[in-house]
Design an enzyme around this catalytic site. Structure first.
Site, PDB file in Angstrom:
ATOM      1  N   ASP A 256      35.463  47.174  42.379  1.00 53.46           N
ATOM      2  CA  ASP A 256      34.854  45.683  43.263  1.00 53.46           C
ATOM      3  C   ASP A 256      34.190  47.445  43.608  1.00 53.46           C
ATOM      4  O   ASP A 256      35.360  48.341  44.777  1.00 53.46           O
ATOM      5  CB  ASP A 256      35.231  44.792  43.192  1.00 53.46           C
ATOM      6  CG  ASP A 256      34.060  44.024  44.221  1.00 53.46           C
ATOM      7  OD1 ASP A 256      32.316  44.607  43.784  1.00 53.46           O
ATOM      8  OD2 ASP A 256      34.186  42.618  44.435  1.00 53.46           O
TER       9      ASP A 256
HETATM   10  C1  BGC Z   1      31.358  41.752  44.642  1.00 54.72           C
HETATM   11  C2  BGC Z   1      30.749  41.927  43.243  1.00 54.72           C
HETATM   12  C3  BGC Z   1      29.672  42.581  43.452  1.00 54.72           C
HETATM   13  C4  BGC Z   1      29.940  43.820  43.966  1.00 54.72           C
HETATM   14  C5  BGC Z   1      28.247  44.925  43.661  1.00 54.72           C
HETATM   15  C6  BGC Z   1      30.600  43.000  45.455  1.00 54.72           C
HETATM   16  O1  BGC Z   1      30.328  43.523  46.910  1.00 54.72           O
HETATM   17  O2  BGC Z   1      32.567  41.502  45.287  1.00 54.72           O
HETATM   18  O3  BGC Z   1      31.276  40.764  42.753  1.00 54.72           O
HETATM   19  O4  BGC Z   1      29.588  42.441  41.687  1.00 54.72           O
HETATM   20  O5  BGC Z   1      30.242  43.356  44.720  1.00 54.72           O
HETATM   21  O6  BGC Z   1      27.440  44.135  44.284  1.00 54.72           O
END
Ligand code: BGC
Length: 723
Positions: A256
């Protein structure tokens, strides 16, 4: 590309033509890998911008482009900041959020959803779409529940597999997220979750496993939180042992964004692609700041010093190459399409099939679309755009039809009067700031409008702002925000002929439940919101959605909240899931707590009767199938669809078991006055529990009970024996 390597590549491709598809890919991987320098290999393991990773152009390995996800393709983000890039061609079709998709209980529709989303991703030149999300709905306070598929592992598994297959049929990788136990936004970066092995295996992992083993997902995103003291983006048990060894996952684990914390752990404990780690932007030094990622120069350094073996790197690079060969290096990949009629149709079908009718006294709905009536449409959510906000799942929808607009277009003879009724306030650091609106003036206007109408439709619920249905924080309460409860009560005094339509991805409290005539759970429906609402309110479509999670009467009734702070949100970042396997309806059963609305519940404009339930054999072999048959009769006035749900429980078990768990369902459309025979087949192996001591799934012989009905709280029961 140098001539020699071109010849080598050509040779590899020629050899590949003689092999099967998978073997071809594996041969190409080895060929490419053998040509790469150490530096080039390391460069593939981390981001080069907010949403892309470098390839090796010298040998024809392209960059990788990723985008959120999970219910549309996100607007373009700047190279090295979270600002929008400001493109004018990055609009999309906004599909309904995944709670709505789950509420359809319709796996075929989930496939269509995946295909359409994959086509949009491809058109926008994405190789990985960051979805679907299958974190289990544990608490109604979780700000991101709307992005997930509800509280039941079986339902989520059934719905996620076709979504993944649909997306990937386009040569775009689905990225199943967030593995695992990312069930709250509060302290999402810090919280360390302790949980029994059984609850992990029986409740929180099955949808991920299904997405990978049955759906064949090509990528997985690790979660921010820690599990048993180790960050989920580099967690030895989760990523190496369970995902890669047990489930045979051959795709990539993406971190993530900002979920990586350590080079050695990231290298050794399963991470393949590091994204979103904080950098000083491009100002760090003359070098690209991305070189300072944990899996960038620090990784290279450790390999050079012999502290980490090159084979660890090679495994990651093989996976990253395999992903490209399945996506942007697949020369048969098409071009996709965007914002076309087919996609709008899919969005509208999911939206209409997902809306859940919770109450409908005296047939309040459907409303006669031809009648000259006065309809008061009240509430901020009647006009508020819900594709904006919510965090990373935000969208720039080509269009978004508001509920008000949809109603105006469909109810042409009616006089539609709108009043905002209440105004939302924003929230900052978990404090809801005062609304900028004059609440008394808004209420006064709404009461006047309602008093003079034949029908009142109140559109309320939550929205996509901080502390509502939004990433980054949890909700502050189960009750409706912004004074909506008081407003509803006051509106009922001037006109009791009123329905409440809740736009949210979460359960809310309903102190006015006995007074209102009708209630719809509407979800976030995306581009087609207003059209879909009008379809259902007018009776053009008969509602058939079912709740993918339980609505508790009050917060403490939710099993995760029964055990106090340690269980939610944790104490000093340490959390224990104390309700164990008793999540959602399993907990309501176990603790004898009546829900406000049970899991699987949803009404229709027609009536159904389930009868003649039989189980083919009363004794079933341990490796056999339970085949259940029943008759589903539409005893009401119009055609409609009903979901026959089968729950199974084990009496006299060796271990503590849930009373019953969903093990099969079938959604069937039946004409008025007609009957259909419904068959549901359940493999006996699906009745297993996870035995921690032997680390295996155990099917017990002996007596079982099953329930057949149209929610988790209804149904006829039958017994059978496994021998
Ligand atoms: C989120 C993810 C997301 C990623 C990219 C993170 O803060 O938890 O679900 O895909 O950001 O935007």
């Amino acid at each position: 590309m140098k001539l020699l390597s071109k010849i080598a590549l050509f040779g590899a491709f020629t050899l590949c033509n003689l092999l099967g598809a998978d073997q071809k890919i594996e041969a190409q991987i080895e060929e490419l890998l053998s040509q790469m320098t150490l530096e080039e290999k390391v460069r593939m393991c981390h981001a080069q911008s907010k949403f892309s990773a470098a390839g090796v152009s010298r040998i024809g390995v392209p960059e990788l482009w990723l985008s959120d996800g999970p219910h549309g393709v996100r607007p373009e983000i700047a190279w090295d900041s979270w600002s929008h890039a400001g493109w004018t061609n990055d609009f999309c079709t906004a599909f309904p959020a995944l709670t709505c998709l789950a509420a359809t209980f319709n796996p075929e529709l989930s496939y269509e959803y995946g295909v359409a989303l994959g086509e949009e991703s491809l058109y926008r030149e994405k190789d990985i779409i960051l979805g679907p999300g299958v974190n289990i709905y544990r608490t109604p306070l979780n700000g991101r529940n709307f992005e997930y598929m509800g509280e039941d592992p079986y339902l989520a598994s059934q719905m996620v597999v076709p979504y993944v297959q649909g997306v990937q049929s386009n040569g775009v990788a689905a990225c199943v997220k967030h593995l695992v136990l990312n069930n709250q936004e509060h302290w999402r970066h810090e919280v360390n979750v302790e949980i029994s092995e059984r609850a992990l295996r029986e409740i929180y992992l099955p949808a991920f496993k299904a997405a990978i083993v049955e759906g064949g997902a090509w990528s997985v995103m690790g979660a921010y939180n820690l599990f048993r003291g180790q960050h989920c983006c580099h967690n030895e048990l989760l990523l190496n042992h369970i995902l890669k060894d047990e489930w045979g996952f051959d795709g990539i684990v993406v971190s993530d964004w900002g979920g990586t914390y350590d080079t050695t752990e990231a290298a050794l404990y399963g991470l393949d692609l590091e994204m979103g780690t904080g950098t000083n932007g491009l100002t760090f030094s003359e070098d690209n700041a991305y070189d300072n990622y944990y899996l960038a120069l620090p990784f290279l350094d450790k390999i050079k010093k012999g502290e980490i073996s090159e084979s660890v790197l090679d495994d990651k690079v093989r996976r990253l190459l395999r992903l490209r060969l399945r996506t942007n290096m697949d020369r048969s990949r098409g071009f996709g399409r965007m914002m076309c009629e087919d996609h709008s149709r899919v969005a509208r079908s999911v939206a209409t099939e997902g809306m859940v009718l919770l109450k409908n006294e005296n047939d309040f709905f459907p409303l006669d679309a031809g009648a000259s009536i006065t309809i008061a449409v009240i509430g901020e959510n009647a006009t508020r755009m819900m594709t904006i906000g919510g965090g990373s799942s935000e969208l720039k929808a080509k269009y978004e039809i508001s509920p008000l607009e949809g109603i105006q277009k469909r109810f042409k003879n009616a006089k539609i009067v709108h009043s905002m009724g209440y105004g939302s306030g924003e929230s900052d650091y978990d404090v809801v700031l005062p609304s900028p609106y004059d609440a008394e003036a808004l209420k006064k206007d709404a009461l006047e409008v309602a008093a003079n109408a034949d029908f009142v439709l109140f559109f309320g619920g939550l929205n996509k702002s901080h502390n509502q249905d939004c990433e980054g924080a949890d909700r502050l309460q189960l009750g409706l925000p912004f004074g909506q409860d008081e407003l509803i009560t006051d509106l009922l005094k001037v006109n009791p002929n009123m329905a409440v339509l809740l736009i949210s991805g979460n359960a809310v409290e309903m102190p006015w439940i006995d007074e209102v005539a009708a209630i719809f759970q509407v979800w976030y429906l995306g581009s087609e919101t207003g059209y879909a609402i009008a379809d259902v309110l007018s009776g053009d479509v008969t509602p058939s959605g079912k709740l993918p999670f339980t609505f508790p009467k009050k917060l403490e009734d939710n099993p995760a909240h029964r055990f106090g702070e340690k269980s939610y949100p944790g104490i000093d970042h340490e959390q224990e899931y104390m309700e164990d396997i008793f999540v959602g309806y399993r907990g309501h059963d176990e603790f004898g707590i009546e829900p406000l609305f049970p899991f699987g519940f949803g009404l229709s404009y027609t009536d159904f009767e389930i009868s003649d339930v039989t189980v083919d054999d009363s004794e079933i072999a341990i490796d056999g199938n339970i085949r259940l048959r029943c008759k589903l009769t539409n005893t009401g006035p119009v055609k409609g669809a009903e979901t026959v749900q089968v729950y199974v429980g084990k009496s006299n078990s060796k271990v503590k078991r849930v009373k019953k768990a969903l093990k099969g369902f079938k959604k069937v459309s039946v004409d008025a006055g007609e009957s259909e025979l419904v068959t549901v087949t359940i493999p006996v192996k699906d009745l297993a529990y996870y035995e921690t001591a032997s680390k295996s799934w155990v099917v017990e012989t002996g007596d079982y009970r099953l329930w057949v009905g149209n929610s988790s709280a209804s149904g006829m029961s039958k017994t059978f024996r496994v021998k």
